[in-house]
Design a protein around this motif. Structure first.
Motif, mmCIF file in Angstrom:
data_model
loop_
_atom_site.group_PDB
_atom_site.id
_atom_site.type_symbol
_atom_site.label_atom_id
_atom_site.label_comp_id
_atom_site.label_asym_id
_atom_site.label_seq_id
_atom_site.Cartn_x
_atom_site.Cartn_y
_atom_site.Cartn_z
ATOM 1 N N ASP A 167 0.829 -1.201 0.000
ATOM 2 C CA ASP A 167 0.000 0.000 0.000
ATOM 3 C C ASP A 167 0.868 1.259 0.000
ATOM 4 O O ASP A 167 0.562 2.237 -0.697
ATOM 5 C CB ASP A 167 -0.927 -0.007 1.217
ATOM 6 N N GLU A 168 1.956 1.254 0.760
ATOM 7 C CA GLU A 168 2.848 2.418 0.796
ATOM 8 C C GLU A 168 3.532 2.641 -0.547
ATOM 9 O O GLU A 168 3.678 3.765 -0.999
ATOM 10 C CB GLU A 168 3.909 2.238 1.889
ATOM 11 N N LEU A 169 3.956 1.556 -1.192
ATOM 12 C CA LEU A 169 4.671 1.702 -2.460
ATOM 13 C C LEU A 169 3.742 1.972 -3.631
ATOM 14 O O LEU A 169 4.201 2.449 -4.673
ATOM 15 C CB LEU A 169 5.512 0.452 -2.739
ATOM 16 N N PHE A 216 3.741 5.581 -4.628
ATOM 17 C CA PHE A 216 4.977 6.087 -5.206
ATOM 18 C C PHE A 216 4.879 6.021 -6.728
ATOM 19 O O PHE A 216 4.708 4.958 -7.301
ATOM 20 C CB PHE A 216 6.156 5.246 -4.708
ATOM 21 N N HIS A 217 4.980 7.156 -7.394
ATOM 22 C CA HIS A 217 4.866 7.214 -8.846
ATOM 23 C C HIS A 217 6.268 7.226 -9.445
ATOM 24 O O HIS A 217 6.973 8.227 -9.377
ATOM 25 C CB HIS A 217 4.089 8.456 -9.269
ATOM 26 N N ARG A 218 6.655 6.107 -10.050
ATOM 27 C CA ARG A 218 8.011 5.984 -10.579
ATOM 28 C C ARG A 218 8.230 6.803 -11.835
ATOM 29 O O ARG A 218 9.350 7.185 -12.144
ATOM 30 C CB ARG A 218 8.322 4.521 -10.913
ATOM 31 N N TYR A 219 7.179 7.061 -12.593
ATOM 32 C CA TYR A 219 7.358 7.670 -13.901
ATOM 33 C C TYR A 219 7.026 9.159 -13.920
ATOM 34 O O TYR A 219 6.806 9.729 -14.975
ATOM 35 C CB TYR A 219 6.511 6.921 -14.929
ATOM 36 N N ASP A 220 7.009 9.796 -12.765
ATOM 37 C CA ASP A 220 6.835 11.237 -12.717
ATOM 38 C C ASP A 220 8.078 11.920 -13.281
ATOM 39 O O ASP A 220 9.172 11.361 -13.298
ATOM 40 C CB ASP A 220 6.616 11.722 -11.283
ATOM 41 N N VAL A 221 7.896 13.126 -13.743
ATOM 42 C CA VAL A 221 9.032 13.907 -14.237
ATOM 43 C C VAL A 221 9.945 14.207 -13.056
ATOM 44 O O VAL A 221 9.484 14.650 -12.003
ATOM 45 C CB VAL A 221 8.527 15.219 -14.882
#
Length: 72
Positions: free
Chosen positions: A30-32, A35-40
């Motif tokens: 749920d915590e991960l 987390f948006h890996r592909y944000d600028v």
């Protein structure tokens, strides 16, 4: 009777540890998921490749060299 008591104690301990592990994994997931890996990227980001040539401008030899250097 004593063997049954020890067996039940081990089973309860096993179930408790399994439940703690399961809910811990759910919490981490749920915590991960937030987390948006592909944000600028923010700040001073660097380009991953030092070669700034587009795929159309590369010769076959350059593409083969990059393929072998990357190990793909």
């Amino acid at each position: 009777m004593k063997i049954l008591f020890h067996t039940m104690k081990a089973a309860i301990l096993f179930v408790a540890c399994t439940a703690i592990f399961y809910y811990g994994i759910l919490w981490v997931t749920d915590e991960l998921s937030e987390f948006h890996r592909y944000d600028v990227p923010e700040g001073n980001a660097l380009k991953a490749s030092s070669v700034a040539i587009s795929d159309e401008d590369r010769s076959l030899l350059q593409r083969l060299t990059l393929f072998l250097l990357d190990g793909e």
